[in-house]
Design a protein around this motif. Structure first.
Motif, PDB file in Angstrom:
ATOM      1  N   ASP A 249      14.210 -11.886 -39.963  1.00 52.99           N
ATOM      2  CA  ASP A 249      14.843 -10.571 -40.607  1.00 52.99           C
ATOM      3  C   ASP A 249      13.758  -9.870 -41.673  1.00 52.99           C
ATOM      4  OD1 ASP A 249      17.337 -10.955 -39.655  1.00 52.99           O
ATOM      5  OD2 ASP A 249      17.932 -12.474 -41.327  1.00 52.99           O
ATOM      6  N   LYS A 250      12.560 -10.549 -41.794  1.00 53.01           N
ATOM      7  CA  LYS A 250      11.527 -10.141 -42.632  1.00 53.01           C
ATOM      8  C   LYS A 250      10.729  -9.448 -41.897  1.00 53.01           C
ATOM      9  CE  LYS A 250      13.509 -11.620 -46.556  1.00 53.01           C
ATOM     10  NZ  LYS A 250      14.854 -12.077 -46.068  1.00 53.01           N
ATOM     11  N   ILE A 251      10.675  -9.494 -40.737  1.00 50.59           N
ATOM     12  CA  ILE A 251       9.565  -8.961 -39.972  1.00 50.59           C
ATOM     13  C   ILE A 251       9.705  -7.303 -39.356  1.00 50.59           C
ATOM     14  CG2 ILE A 251       8.017  -9.180 -37.488  1.00 50.59           C
ATOM     15  CD1 ILE A 251       8.726 -12.235 -37.698  1.00 50.59           C
ATOM     16  N   LEU A 252       8.619  -6.627 -39.793  1.00 55.86           N
ATOM     17  CA  LEU A 252       8.752  -5.330 -39.508  1.00 55.86           C
ATOM     18  C   LEU A 252       9.011  -4.993 -38.080  1.00 55.86           C
ATOM     19  CD1 LEU A 252       8.428  -2.422 -41.074  1.00 55.86           C
ATOM     20  CD2 LEU A 252       6.164  -2.575 -39.850  1.00 55.86           C
ATOM     21  N   ASP A 253      10.089  -3.926 -37.803  1.00 58.99           N
ATOM     22  CA  ASP A 253      10.188  -3.936 -36.362  1.00 58.99           C
ATOM     23  C   ASP A 253       9.443  -2.836 -35.629  1.00 58.99           C
ATOM     24  OD1 ASP A 253      11.423  -1.918 -38.356  1.00 58.99           O
ATOM     25  OD2 ASP A 253      12.877  -1.221 -36.906  1.00 58.99           O
ATOM     26  N   SER A 254       8.096  -3.107 -35.564  1.00 58.42           N
ATOM     27  CA  SER A 254       7.190  -2.291 -34.921  1.00 58.42           C
ATOM     28  C   SER A 254       6.207  -3.305 -34.244  1.00 58.42           C
ATOM     29  CB  SER A 254       6.422  -1.705 -36.217  1.00 58.42           C
ATOM     30  OG  SER A 254       5.209  -0.736 -35.805  1.00 58.42           O
ATOM     31  N   ALA A 255       6.421  -2.931 -32.895  1.00 67.31           N
ATOM     32  CA  ALA A 255       5.884  -4.037 -31.821  1.00 67.31           C
ATOM     33  C   ALA A 255       4.487  -3.295 -31.473  1.00 67.31           C
ATOM     34  CB  ALA A 255       6.641  -4.412 -30.794  1.00 67.31           C
ATOM     35  N   LEU A 283       6.464   1.648 -23.245  1.00 64.66           N
ATOM     36  CA  LEU A 283       6.755   2.954 -24.175  1.00 64.66           C
ATOM     37  C   LEU A 283       7.915   2.539 -25.373  1.00 64.66           C
ATOM     38  CD1 LEU A 283       6.826   5.553 -21.421  1.00 64.66           C
ATOM     39  CD2 LEU A 283       5.113   5.250 -23.163  1.00 64.66           C
ATOM     40  N   ASP A 284       8.826   1.555 -25.018  1.00 64.62           N
ATOM     41  CA  ASP A 284       9.536   1.087 -26.110  1.00 64.62           C
ATOM     42  C   ASP A 284       8.926   0.660 -27.147  1.00 64.62           C
ATOM     43  OD1 ASP A 284      12.269   1.611 -27.145  1.00 64.62           O
ATOM     44  OD2 ASP A 284      12.684  -0.681 -26.921  1.00 64.62           O
ATOM     45  N   ARG A 285       7.718  -0.134 -27.176  1.00 62.27           N
ATOM     46  CA  ARG A 285       6.907  -0.660 -28.082  1.00 62.27           C
ATOM     47  C   ARG A 285       6.524   0.578 -28.925  1.00 62.27           C
ATOM     48  NH1 ARG A 285       3.808  -6.215 -26.656  1.00 62.27           N
ATOM     49  NH2 ARG A 285       5.512  -7.242 -25.299  1.00 62.27           N
ATOM     50  N   SER A 286       6.135   1.559 -28.229  1.00 63.76           N
ATOM     51  CA  SER A 286       5.559   2.814 -28.899  1.00 63.76           C
ATOM     52  C   SER A 286       6.849   3.460 -29.726  1.00 63.76           C
ATOM     53  CB  SER A 286       5.065   3.874 -27.641  1.00 63.76           C
ATOM     54  OG  SER A 286       3.931   3.397 -27.236  1.00 63.76           O
ATOM     55  N   MET A 287       7.826   3.546 -29.227  1.00 62.74           N
ATOM     56  CA  MET A 287       9.116   3.944 -29.746  1.00 62.74           C
ATOM     57  C   MET A 287       9.226   3.061 -31.203  1.00 62.74           C
ATOM     58  SD  MET A 287      11.443   6.103 -30.689  1.00 62.74           S
ATOM     59  CE  MET A 287      11.985   6.915 -29.224  1.00 62.74           C
ATOM     60  N   SER A 288       9.293   1.756 -31.079  1.00 61.46           N
ATOM     61  CA  SER A 288       9.295   0.777 -32.402  1.00 61.46           C
ATOM     62  C   SER A 288       8.204   1.580 -33.404  1.00 61.46           C
ATOM     63  CB  SER A 288       9.327  -0.547 -31.889  1.00 61.46           C
ATOM     64  OG  SER A 288       7.979  -0.936 -31.632  1.00 61.46           O
ATOM     65  N   PHE A 290       7.008   3.993 -34.194  1.00 62.36           N
ATOM     66  CA  PHE A 290       7.407   5.481 -34.464  1.00 62.36           C
ATOM     67  C   PHE A 290       8.288   5.213 -35.638  1.00 62.36           C
ATOM     68  CE2 PHE A 290       6.688   9.575 -31.987  1.00 62.36           C
ATOM     69  CZ  PHE A 290       5.626   8.960 -31.334  1.00 62.36           C
ATOM     70  N   LYS A 291       7.901   4.184 -36.547  1.00 65.52           N
ATOM     71  CA  LYS A 291       9.045   3.929 -37.620  1.00 65.52           C
ATOM     72  C   LYS A 291       9.227   4.914 -38.691  1.00 65.52           C
ATOM     73  CE  LYS A 291      10.975   0.481 -39.989  1.00 65.52           C
ATOM     74  NZ  LYS A 291      12.094   0.089 -39.623  1.00 65.52           N
ATOM     75  N   LEU A 292       8.152   5.605 -39.071  1.00 61.77           N
ATOM     76  CA  LEU A 292       8.398   6.667 -40.208  1.00 61.77           C
ATOM     77  C   LEU A 292       9.485   7.763 -39.614  1.00 61.77           C
ATOM     78  CD1 LEU A 292       4.949   6.862 -41.907  1.00 61.77           C
ATOM     79  CD2 LEU A 292       7.197   5.850 -42.700  1.00 61.77           C
ATOM     80  N   VAL A 293       9.176   8.300 -38.229  1.00 63.39           N
ATOM     81  CA  VAL A 293      10.063   9.123 -37.868  1.00 63.39           C
ATOM     82  C   VAL A 293      11.303   8.825 -37.570  1.00 63.39           C
ATOM     83  CG1 VAL A 293      10.056  10.727 -35.783  1.00 63.39           C
ATOM     84  CG2 VAL A 293       7.917   9.926 -36.371  1.00 63.39           C
ATOM     85  N   ARG A 294      11.426   7.738 -37.251  1.00 62.84           N
ATOM     86  CA  ARG A 294      13.001   6.941 -36.904  1.00 62.84           C
ATOM     87  C   ARG A 294      13.520   6.695 -38.097  1.00 62.84           C
ATOM     88  NH1 ARG A 294      13.110   1.684 -35.321  1.00 62.84           N
ATOM     89  NH2 ARG A 294      10.992   1.353 -35.416  1.00 62.84           N
ATOM     90  N   GLU A 295      12.726   6.396 -39.251  1.00 60.06           N
ATOM     91  CA  GLU A 295      13.597   6.421 -40.568  1.00 60.06           C
ATOM     92  C   GLU A 295      14.177   7.816 -41.154  1.00 60.06           C
ATOM     93  OE1 GLU A 295      11.299   2.502 -42.512  1.00 60.06           O
ATOM     94  OE2 GLU A 295      10.728   4.674 -43.093  1.00 60.06           O
TER      95      GLU A 295
END
Ligand SMILES: NC(=O)c1ccc[n+]([C@@H]2O[C@H](COP(=O)([O-])OP(=O)(O)OC[C@H]3O[C@@H](n4cnc5c(N)ncnc54)[C@H](OP(=O)(O)O)[C@@H]3O)[C@@H](O)[C@H]2O)c1
Length: 466
Positions: A249-255, A283-288, A290-295
């Motif tokens: 739960d503490k790990i950033l969701d950015s692969a 590409l889904d790792r790339s999507m992950s 894109f953390k700031l845009v997803r936020e």
């Protein structure tokens, strides 16, 4: 004198050297930074390892024909090391790169060393740090003559397949070893993507990490048994030493990714192999990331994800079945890419042998590789999904697979891995795809022509007249 030289004492090199010495090999070790060599030798109590402090010393301390294994950072470092050591080698020696090099670099390097008579091999090694020490899966590419020399040491240090044979083999000429490793990693990307998506659906249904761990553990006792499921169950149980909660739960969701997944997707495009899921998983790792845009985007639609319309028990069973079907499709895409590559590059890659050496030591080791190997031995080279037993299996998964995917999509949970594997399965089993309309459109605006279903030849229509 030593029988193997190992250059590069990073995470992998150190453990491979230890593995070799434990199997009785005398190994001469060398690292660019002298302190690293000294630290390694002083920390090691055994007698099988001898230090060297220059490339020529490595060569001088080896019996002929020399076997030199490079375990350095992929890219320029490999060229640097080859340049520094090859002047001290002789015709018949074997110089092998065991890192994650691009297969085209390996082809180039083999081509340039060929006139010297030095056998250059590109070797895929999988199993991470632990595998390097206890027994990895080893995919050797290069001249078959070199395999005669490498066979014994590589077999001795490798893991074991289900039938007890060594997970080390020659998989084809020049860049084939690194290509097979690249495809291995692409399958690894997809399976990890699928496990991640299962976790996402379970979270949306309020399963705790411990409950998800138990489910993965249960799946791992059945048909889907694999190393990646086994470690997923362990990861979900790990507590965070800093906060006391679950570490996951503490790990950033950015692969992140290092390149092999991207190379595999590029190779699919280059060879025209429709392994959708390889591109999607990278590409889904790339999507992950894109953390700031997803936020920002998710703040525009708060509470957009609903609970999927699935009972907890139903979700557990349906996802397990869907995972098993999707996993088969991930491996199917890998073997289909390997089949295309061996035809394109003229490699004598034995696909059934690849399925055998992936059974132990490597990250994608899984029980289903036994069935895949049997399918390949019976000639299912067009696609392992056409093998009668595997096909029956896929058909059995269908209902639950579609049900769980549609319930999760209705709840707005992204499932690129599950949808792409399902799209792969559906497209492959569809005799007539709507590509006829695409051809008509191409001909309309670009006079690109088309072929007909009812007669031979190439046709063009003047569409303005219709
Ligand atoms: N880690 C894994 O799980 C894993 C699994 C399979 C394959 N691989 C592949 O194996 C290779 C090695 O990985 P690793 O994890 O062991 O890396 P690592 O721990 O970062 O070690 C890199 C090694 O390369 C040497 N090196 C770097 N640049 C060099 C240069 N220009 N000339 C000479 N030596 C140079 C380093 O020497 P210094 O000490 O002097 O810096 C060090 O010994 C990589 O290609 C990696 O992708 C890794």
């Amino acid at each position: 004198m030593a029988s193997v030289g190992l250059v590069g004492l990073g995470v992998m090199g150190r453990n491979l050297a230890l593995n070799l010495s434990r199997r009785g090999y005398k190994v001469v070790v060398y690292n660019r930074t002298k302190e690293v060599t000294d630290r390694f030798i002083s920390g090691y109590g055994g007698s099988g390892l001898t230090p060297a402090y220059s490339p020529d010393e490595v060569a001088r301390k080896l019996d002929a024909p020399r076997i030199i294994l490079l375990m350095v950072t992929a890219g320029k470092a490999v060229d640097d090391v080859i340049r520094s050591i090859s002047p001290y080698l002789s015709s018949g020696d074997v110089l092998s790169d065991l890192g994650n090099s691009h297969f085209r670099d390996t082809q180039r390097r083999e081509f340039s060393l060929d006139p010297s008579g030095i056998h250059y091999c590109g070797v895929g090694v999988s199993g991470g740090e632990e595998g390097a020490l206890r027994g990895p899966s080893i995919m050797v590419g290069g001249p078959s003559k070199a395999w005669e020399i490498l066979k014994k040491p590589m077999s001795d240090i490798s893991a074991r397949a289900f039938d007890g044979t060594p997970c080390a083999s020659w998989v084809g000429e020049d860049g084939a070893g690194h290509y097979v490793k690249m495809v291995h990693n692409a399958i690894e990307y997809v399976v990890m993507e699928l496990i991640g998506e299962c976790y996402g659906v379970f979270k949306a249904l309020d399963f705790s990490n411990g409950e998800i761990s138990d489910i993965f553990q249960l799946w791992n006792e059945g048909r889907s048994k694999s190393y990646l499921l086994e470690i997923s169950a362990k990861v979900l149980r790990r507590k965070d030493e800093l906060s006391g909660g679950d570490l996951v739960d503490k790990i950033l969701d950015s692969a992140e990714q290092k390149g092999t997944g991207k190379w595999a997707a590029e190779s699919c495009l280059e060879l025209g192999v429709p392994a959708f899921s390889f591109a999607v998983a990278a590409l889904d790792r790339s999507m992950s990331s894109f953390k700031l845009v997803r936020e920002k985007a998710s703040s525009l639609e708060p509470n957009r994800v609903n609970k999927p319309n699935l009972g907890r028990r139903e979700a557990q069973e349906a996802l397990g079945t869907a995972f098993s079907g999707a996993q088969l499709c991930a491996y199917a895409q890998g073997f289909s890419l390997l089949e295309a590559a061996r035809n394109e590059y003229g490699w004598h890659t034995d696909l059934a042998e690849v399925a055998r050496i992936w059974q132990g030591g490597c990250i994608i080791r899984a029980d289903l590789l036994k069935q895949i190997r049997e399918a390949l031995l019976s000639g299912a080279h067009d696609s392992i999904l056409l093998d009668p037993d595997i096909h029956r299996e896929i058909v059995k998964c269908d209902k639950a697979w579609r049900n769980v995917v549609s319930r999760a999509l209705e709840a707005r949970i992204p499932l690129p891995g599950f949808t792409s594997t399902l799209a792969y399965r559906d497209s492959l089993f569809t005799e007539r795809l709507p590509a006829n309309l695409i051809q008509a459109l191409r001909d309309y605006f670009g006079a690109h022509t088309y072929r007909r279903v009812d007669r031979e030849g190439v046709f063009h229509t003047d569409w303005s007249g219709g």
